[in-house]
Write an enzyme that holds these catalytic residues in place. Structure first.
Site, PDB file in Angstrom:
ATOM      1  N   TRP A 188       0.875  -1.169   0.000  1.00 44.77           N
ATOM      2  CA  TRP A 188       0.000   0.000   0.000  1.00 44.77           C
ATOM      3  C   TRP A 188       0.908   1.213   0.000  1.00 44.77           C
ATOM      4  O   TRP A 188       1.664   1.441   0.939  1.00 44.77           O
ATOM      5  CB  TRP A 188      -0.949   0.044   1.198  1.00 44.77           C
ATOM      6  CG  TRP A 188      -1.652   1.365   1.222  1.00 44.77           C
ATOM      7  CD1 TRP A 188      -2.458   1.872   0.235  1.00 44.77           C
ATOM      8  CD2 TRP A 188      -1.544   2.396   2.215  1.00 44.77           C
ATOM      9  NE1 TRP A 188      -2.869   3.141   0.568  1.00 44.77           N
ATOM     10  CE2 TRP A 188      -2.313   3.488   1.764  1.00 44.77           C
ATOM     11  CE3 TRP A 188      -0.867   2.500   3.433  1.00 44.77           C
ATOM     12  CZ2 TRP A 188      -2.443   4.662   2.491  1.00 44.77           C
ATOM     13  CZ3 TRP A 188      -0.988   3.673   4.158  1.00 44.77           C
ATOM     14  CH2 TRP A 188      -1.772   4.741   3.692  1.00 44.77           C
ATOM     15  N   GLU A 227      -2.266  -2.374  -3.581  1.00 46.32           N
ATOM     16  CA  GLU A 227      -3.535  -1.947  -2.970  1.00 46.32           C
ATOM     17  C   GLU A 227      -3.866  -0.507  -3.335  1.00 46.32           C
ATOM     18  O   GLU A 227      -3.139   0.414  -2.980  1.00 46.32           O
ATOM     19  CB  GLU A 227      -3.412  -2.098  -1.447  1.00 46.32           C
ATOM     20  CG  GLU A 227      -4.644  -1.664  -0.668  1.00 46.32           C
ATOM     21  CD  GLU A 227      -4.468  -1.825   0.842  1.00 46.32           C
ATOM     22  OE1 GLU A 227      -3.341  -2.125   1.298  1.00 46.32           O
ATOM     23  OE2 GLU A 227      -5.456  -1.632   1.561  1.00 46.32           O
ATOM     24  N   LYS A 229      -6.454   2.964  -3.469  1.00 49.10           N
ATOM     25  CA  LYS A 229      -7.231   3.695  -2.471  1.00 49.10           C
ATOM     26  C   LYS A 229      -7.892   4.890  -3.148  1.00 49.10           C
ATOM     27  O   LYS A 229      -7.404   5.366  -4.171  1.00 49.10           O
ATOM     28  CB  LYS A 229      -6.295   4.171  -1.357  1.00 49.10           C
ATOM     29  CG  LYS A 229      -6.985   4.659  -0.119  1.00 49.10           C
ATOM     30  CD  LYS A 229      -6.031   4.754   1.055  1.00 49.10           C
ATOM     31  CE  LYS A 229      -6.779   5.220   2.291  1.00 49.10           C
ATOM     32  NZ  LYS A 229      -5.957   5.164   3.498  1.00 49.10           N
ATOM     33  N   ASP A 262      -9.299  -3.576  -0.740  1.00 48.50           N
ATOM     34  CA  ASP A 262      -9.604  -3.242   0.651  1.00 48.50           C
ATOM     35  C   ASP A 262     -11.046  -2.727   0.681  1.00 48.50           C
ATOM     36  O   ASP A 262     -11.393  -1.796  -0.060  1.00 48.50           O
ATOM     37  CB  ASP A 262      -8.615  -2.171   1.143  1.00 48.50           C
ATOM     38  CG  ASP A 262      -8.814  -1.804   2.608  1.00 48.50           C
ATOM     39  OD1 ASP A 262      -9.954  -1.494   2.985  1.00 48.50           O
ATOM     40  OD2 ASP A 262      -7.831  -1.790   3.372  1.00 48.50           O
ATOM     41  N   HIS A 265     -11.670   1.086   0.694  1.00 50.36           N
ATOM     42  CA  HIS A 265     -10.948   1.981  -0.210  1.00 50.36           C
ATOM     43  C   HIS A 265     -11.699   2.407  -1.456  1.00 50.36           C
ATOM     44  O   HIS A 265     -11.098   2.753  -2.470  1.00 50.36           O
ATOM     45  CB  HIS A 265      -9.629   1.322  -0.637  1.00 50.36           C
ATOM     46  CG  HIS A 265      -8.615   1.318   0.454  1.00 50.36           C
ATOM     47  ND1 HIS A 265      -7.279   1.090   0.245  1.00 50.36           N
ATOM     48  CD2 HIS A 265      -8.740   1.546   1.787  1.00 50.36           C
ATOM     49  CE1 HIS A 265      -6.630   1.148   1.388  1.00 50.36           C
ATOM     50  NE2 HIS A 265      -7.490   1.422   2.340  1.00 50.36           N
ATOM     51  N   HIS A 289      -8.325  -7.042   1.847  1.00 47.72           N
ATOM     52  CA  HIS A 289      -8.233  -6.441   3.174  1.00 47.72           C
ATOM     53  C   HIS A 289      -9.655  -6.240   3.649  1.00 47.72           C
ATOM     54  O   HIS A 289     -10.400  -5.464   3.054  1.00 47.72           O
ATOM     55  CB  HIS A 289      -7.527  -5.078   3.124  1.00 47.72           C
ATOM     56  CG  HIS A 289      -6.055  -5.192   3.344  1.00 47.72           C
ATOM     57  ND1 HIS A 289      -5.249  -4.090   3.422  1.00 47.72           N
ATOM     58  CD2 HIS A 289      -5.262  -6.274   3.535  1.00 47.72           C
ATOM     59  CE1 HIS A 289      -4.001  -4.506   3.634  1.00 47.72           C
ATOM     60  NE2 HIS A 289      -3.978  -5.811   3.700  1.00 47.72           N
ATOM     61  N   ASP A 297     -12.818   5.515   4.904  1.00 45.76           N
ATOM     62  CA  ASP A 297     -11.945   4.391   5.240  1.00 45.76           C
ATOM     63  C   ASP A 297     -11.583   4.399   6.728  1.00 45.76           C
ATOM     64  O   ASP A 297     -10.438   4.548   7.092  1.00 45.76           O
ATOM     65  CB  ASP A 297     -10.677   4.527   4.372  1.00 45.76           C
ATOM     66  CG  ASP A 297      -9.697   3.389   4.581  1.00 45.76           C
ATOM     67  OD1 ASP A 297     -10.161   2.266   4.816  1.00 45.76           O
ATOM     68  OD2 ASP A 297      -8.486   3.627   4.495  1.00 45.76           O
ATOM     69  N   ASP A 299     -11.744   2.078   9.031  1.00 43.86           N
ATOM     70  CA  ASP A 299     -11.145   0.865   9.589  1.00 43.86           C
ATOM     71  C   ASP A 299     -11.733   0.447  10.932  1.00 43.86           C
ATOM     72  O   ASP A 299     -11.004   0.070  11.848  1.00 43.86           O
ATOM     73  CB  ASP A 299      -9.611   1.020   9.677  1.00 43.86           C
ATOM     74  CG  ASP A 299      -8.974   1.049   8.292  1.00 43.86           C
ATOM     75  OD1 ASP A 299      -9.122   0.073   7.560  1.00 43.86           O
ATOM     76  OD2 ASP A 299      -8.346   2.075   7.943  1.00 43.86           O
ATOM     77  N   ASP A 330      -8.003  -5.876   8.115  1.00 44.30           N
ATOM     78  CA  ASP A 330      -7.329  -4.575   8.165  1.00 44.30           C
ATOM     79  C   ASP A 330      -8.189  -3.548   8.885  1.00 44.30           C
ATOM     80  O   ASP A 330      -8.639  -2.580   8.301  1.00 44.30           O
ATOM     81  CB  ASP A 330      -6.989  -4.104   6.739  1.00 44.30           C
ATOM     82  CG  ASP A 330      -6.132  -2.837   6.755  1.00 44.30           C
ATOM     83  OD1 ASP A 330      -5.609  -2.499   7.826  1.00 44.30           O
ATOM     84  OD2 ASP A 330      -6.000  -2.192   5.701  1.00 44.30           O
TER      85      ASP A 330
HETATM   86  C1  RNT Z   1      -4.332   1.960   4.426  1.00 49.68           C
HETATM   87  C2  RNT Z   1      -4.324   0.583   3.873  1.00 49.68           C
HETATM   88  C3  RNT Z   1      -3.237  -0.318   4.373  1.00 49.68           C
HETATM   89  C4  RNT Z   1      -3.016  -0.219   5.867  1.00 49.68           C
HETATM   90  C5  RNT Z   1      -2.141  -1.308   6.447  1.00 49.68           C
HETATM   91  C6  RNT Z   1      -1.607  -0.961   7.778  1.00 49.68           C
HETATM   92  O1  RNT Z   1      -5.407   2.678   4.002  1.00 49.68           O
HETATM   93  O2  RNT Z   1      -5.570  -0.025   4.051  1.00 49.68           O
HETATM   94  O3  RNT Z   1      -3.500  -1.607   3.980  1.00 49.68           O
HETATM   95  O4  RNT Z   1      -4.203  -0.204   6.583  1.00 49.68           O
HETATM   96  O5  RNT Z   1      -1.155  -1.648   5.563  1.00 49.68           O
HETATM   97 ZN    ZN Z   2      -5.735  -2.070   3.558  1.00 54.13          ZN
END
Ligand code: RNT
Ligand code: ZN
Length: 422
Positions: A188, A227, A229, A262, A265, A289, A297, A299, A330
């Protein structure tokens, strides 16, 4: 109580069997699928390698719950505690920032890290039967200049991060060799701008050129994922590595380079699980993820919601997806007990996959293919109130982990006895 539970399970089993669904086979299948549990929920993505190490550079953790793990010993003991509350097989997902520095192997900067700095993790993972996945860390570091790393206009900055990424690919390859396994090494790259760009192309060209250098050698034990975003925090104006960039890059490069999806994202109106069937047609692995995004995002810890059920349904029903999916979690929430966060989020993944394996997918597919849409809708709706809870409880019991309602007591006990002593 145990009798009631037993009866509930037998009834549930019979009810599913009426629809031609074998709950025993589903539990067996699920118990063999490893889920990658991210090390970074245990310490708010801080890692061990930077003095001012709060997450920065496009990523942010919020919350002040006490007792976060501060070193290898605390992080592994918390991880083991959480793992003891989660059914199924586990891998550990490591970030490069979790290099273990000791008197024999003192601190080096990220462009100088080697396999030896991760050896304690490998020994520990082997002892516990966990597979390992890996990630270079291109954030929370002074060499992230104005939100840019490998796409920076400064050669010195690009070169530093290229060296880091190459070091990480070598470490991941060596881990794969040592574990006799395929390691997912996920990139990422946070690069982006706060405001509207004047030159998007230049940034993307530099990202491409840097990646070409990073991927210029073979790593047979590694699955390389990239990855994308939509935007990073403080970098809302532009993201260098967007979906078009990475899907095109991975497709063009071929081999083991795949896009990683993810759940947090994408734009909130996008259906992320829907993307899997398209990617599955073209890529050898489906890298994921799994997280819960709230408005953005954010998390948050994953819960048993529509998105999780739909994602799992895709993994369970797309031909080949079960085997070629590489599921990693994640989420990171610093406002709640971190062991509890791991336990609930990982259990949710297992629960959703079990739920998906128990769906009348064959029946619904047949109804779709024969244009019986009213009936399909009704079967879909009826499946929601099947006695799933009794099967989930049974699965947890078989795997020697507590039922949902008993998880908190275990976490609280550990918090009182171990975490609060820190
Ligand atoms: C960040 C990404 C990434 C991180 C991790 C820690 O937006 O999702 O994957 O969360 O690598
Ligand atoms: Zn991620």
């Amino acid at each position: 109580m145990a009798d009631v539970e037993k009866q509930a399970y037998e009834l549930a089993k019979g009810k599913y069997a009426e629809h031609g669904i074998d709950v025993e086979a589903a539990m067996d299948k699920l118990s063999k699928k490893a889920i990658s549990m991210h090390c970074w929920q245990g310490d708010d993505v801080m890692g061990f390698d930077q003095p001012e190490n709060a997450a920065s550079g496009g990523i942010l953790t919020t919350g002040n719950y006490p007792y976060r793990a501060r070193n290898f010993k605390e992080l592994t003991e918390d991880f083991e505690k959480a793992a003891s509350l989660i059914p199924g097989k586990k891998r550990i997902n490591l970030h490069a920032s979790y290099a273990v520095f000791t008197d024999e192997n003192p601190w080096v900067d990220r462009d100088q890290i080697e396999y030896k700095h991760f050896e304690p993790w490998i020994m520990w993972a082997k002892k516990n039967g966990y597979g390992i996945d890996f990630n270079p860390t291109l954030f929370s570091h002074p060499m992230v200049k104005e939100g840019l790393t490998v796409s920076s206009p400064e050669k010195e900055v690009r070169d530093f991060w290229i060296r880091h990424c190459i070091a990480c690919r070598k470490i991941a390859e060596r881990i794969g060799e040592e574990m006799d396994d395929m390691v997912l090494n996920n990139f990422w790259i946070p690069d982006g701008l706060k405001d509207y760009p004047a030159d998007r192309y230049g940034l993307r060209k530099r990202l491409k050129d840097s990646l070409d250098e990073i991927y210029s050698f073979e790593t047979p034990h590694v699955i390389d994922s990239v990855e994308q975003k939509v935007f990073g925090i403080g970098l809302e104006g532009f993201t260098v590595g967007d979906q078009e960039f990475y899907v095109s890059y991975a497709a063009k490069k071929g081999g083991n380079i795949v896009p990683l999806i993810d759940l947090g994202h994408f734009n909130p109106m996008e259906n992320v699980p829907e993307k899997l069937s398209s990617l599955a047609l073209f890529f050898p692995y489906l890298a994921l993820h799994v997280t819960r995004s709230m408005h953005w995002d954010s998390d948050h810890v994953t819960l048993f919601d529509d998105t999780m059920r739909e994602l799992s349904y895709e993994i369970a029903t797309i031909p080949g997806a079960w085997g070629k999916s590489r599921i990693g979690m994640d989420f990171f929430d610093a406002s709640i007990n971190r062991v509890g966060a791991w336990a609930v989020g990982m259990r949710t993944m297992e629960k959703s996959l079990l739920y998906a394996l128990l769906q009348p997918a064959k029946e619904m597919k047949h109804l779709q293919d024969t244009y019986q849409f009213s009936e399909k809708m009704m079967v879909y709706e009826a499946a929601k109130t099947m006695p799933f809870g009794a099967v989930w409880d049974k699965y947890c019991r078989r795997q020697n982990v507590p039922a949902d309602s008993d998880v908190w007591a275990e976490v609280k006990k550990y918090e009182d006895e171990v975490m609060s002593q820190r």
